[in-house]
Design an enzyme around this catalytic site. Sequence first.
Site, PDB file in Angstrom:
ATOM      1  N   CYS A  36       1.857 -45.597  10.944  1.00 38.81           N
ATOM      2  CA  CYS A  36       2.753 -45.896  12.053  1.00 38.81           C
ATOM      3  C   CYS A  36       3.109 -47.382  11.996  1.00 38.81           C
ATOM      4  O   CYS A  36       2.827 -48.154  12.925  1.00 38.81           O
ATOM      5  CB  CYS A  36       2.082 -45.541  13.368  1.00 38.81           C
ATOM      6  SG  CYS A  36       1.629 -43.810  13.440  1.00 38.81           S
ATOM      7  N   GLU A  37       3.670 -47.762  10.886  1.00 41.79           N
ATOM      8  CA  GLU A  37       4.079 -49.143  10.616  1.00 41.79           C
ATOM      9  C   GLU A  37       5.309 -49.002   9.745  1.00 41.79           C
ATOM     10  O   GLU A  37       5.238 -48.356   8.686  1.00 41.79           O
ATOM     11  CB  GLU A  37       3.014 -49.880   9.790  1.00 41.79           C
ATOM     12  CG  GLU A  37       1.813 -50.367  10.547  1.00 41.79           C
ATOM     13  CD  GLU A  37       2.081 -51.595  11.384  1.00 41.79           C
ATOM     14  OE1 GLU A  37       3.163 -52.207  11.220  1.00 41.79           O
ATOM     15  OE2 GLU A  37       1.217 -51.927  12.206  1.00 41.79           O
ATOM     16  N   ARG A  46       0.221 -53.906  -1.440  1.00 43.93           N
ATOM     17  CA  ARG A  46       1.087 -55.004  -1.891  1.00 43.93           C
ATOM     18  C   ARG A  46       2.543 -54.864  -1.440  1.00 43.93           C
ATOM     19  O   ARG A  46       3.131 -55.848  -0.985  1.00 43.93           O
ATOM     20  CB  ARG A  46       0.988 -55.185  -3.417  1.00 43.93           C
ATOM     21  CG  ARG A  46      -0.423 -55.556  -3.892  1.00 43.93           C
ATOM     22  CD  ARG A  46      -0.494 -55.867  -5.379  1.00 43.93           C
ATOM     23  NE  ARG A  46       0.130 -57.124  -5.696  1.00 43.93           N
ATOM     24  CZ  ARG A  46       1.329 -57.275  -6.249  1.00 43.93           C
ATOM     25  NH1 ARG A  46       2.032 -56.214  -6.602  1.00 43.93           N
ATOM     26  NH2 ARG A  46       1.814 -58.458  -6.466  1.00 43.93           N
TER      27      ARG A  46
END
Length: 420
Positions: free
Chosen positions: A346-347, A315
């Site tokens: 990796c974001e 969320r």
Amino acid sequence: MKTPFVTKDQLEAIAAKYPTPFHLYDERGIRANARRLNAAFAWNPGFKEYFAVKATPTPAILKILREEGCGVDCSSRTELMMAGRCGFRGPEIVFSSNDTTAEEYRLADRLGAVINLDDLTHVDFLEQVDGHIPETIFCRYNPGGVFTLGASKEGFQVMDTPGDAKYGMTRPQIGEAFQRLKAKGARTFGIHAFLASNTISNEYYAALAGILFRLAVELKEETGCHIGYIDLSGGIGIPYRPEQTANDIAVIGEGVREQYESILVPAGMGDVRLFTELGRFMLGPYGCLVTRAIHEKHIYKEYIGVDACAANLMRPAMYGAYHHITVMGKENAPCDHKYDVTGSLCENNDKFAVDRMLPRIDMGDLLVIHDTGAHGHSMGYNYNGKLRSAELLLREDGSVSLIRRAETPEDYFATAVWDS
Ligand SMILES: *Cc1c(COP(=O)(O)O)cnc(C)c1O
């Protein structure tokens, strides 16, 4: 101030057996809340809550809710299968789907679920697929436009845009659907609508009820159909932020009763049974994600790296949603450090909190991320090869049960075709 439903000592003991991260649910809280809901609507004979399975599709949780008199609201094939495996049958299941496949309608029919049609074209589709129209059938209504409620006492305004939502039928379509369903053998009708999500207001349900009750009176006059049910669906929210005040379900139940008595009863419709399909309200506050601080990083900002990531709770990454964080053992320490609390994906949106004022966090500290009981674990995914965590249940007697094991690498590899 938000207080976790477990102490630091309890959590350290649990974490010694079940490594972090994990979702933990509070049986006592779930049961007490379900009882408050049922008491708030006890004035309506036949009232039933159908827990929105997508919020927390875990058998142990569904069984607790079943013991408290709840049914389930499903919207997909596997949710129907889960309901069936947990022993829910016939009118204990509402199937509120959209963009539904033939296979899903066949399974819903086999389980005897109450089917809620999302579109006029599904009248013929359902008849073709199942070979008949069930005697009891619901239709989902979408009034279009913008739904607003004035600011609540905390100053939060409820606004949603049904006109942009893909769900439900227009006013002329629902009248036509009732006529056609009646001609094909339906005898008892239900009306359903979901106009706003996570409402922090005691007025939402009464406003929705007013809209649906007036529609029911109109549809009865227009089509001669017997309307036996009104399904107020989900949308009652929870206070994710500490400054928000929780909804009072007793006040909400009374608000709906006033609408019922002023609209339905005078129209001779005092036998209409009410359903709800609450997800967030039933489970949200009674689950938390427990994770440990494993790294700190000082660059242009201060980062705390934890062992959970967005794959465990999507969320915040997905909608920038706020989830309160308690650093266990430091509940009364001053919040004099500003952190981004991050996972390892990796974001760059994999952050449970951004610029959050928290007590000083030391490596190894346990963090409780609050209000993950609904739309938490269930929204998990496997991006970056991340595995979904275990789910644990804190029983009323203080013991802890594993109710879903953590995924293993073998689960992740299981769907790959290795020798193609
Ligand atoms: C998601 C959903 C619910 C539950 O919504 P909450 O906001 O969790 O209460 C109920 N009904 C339907 C059809 C849904 O899709």
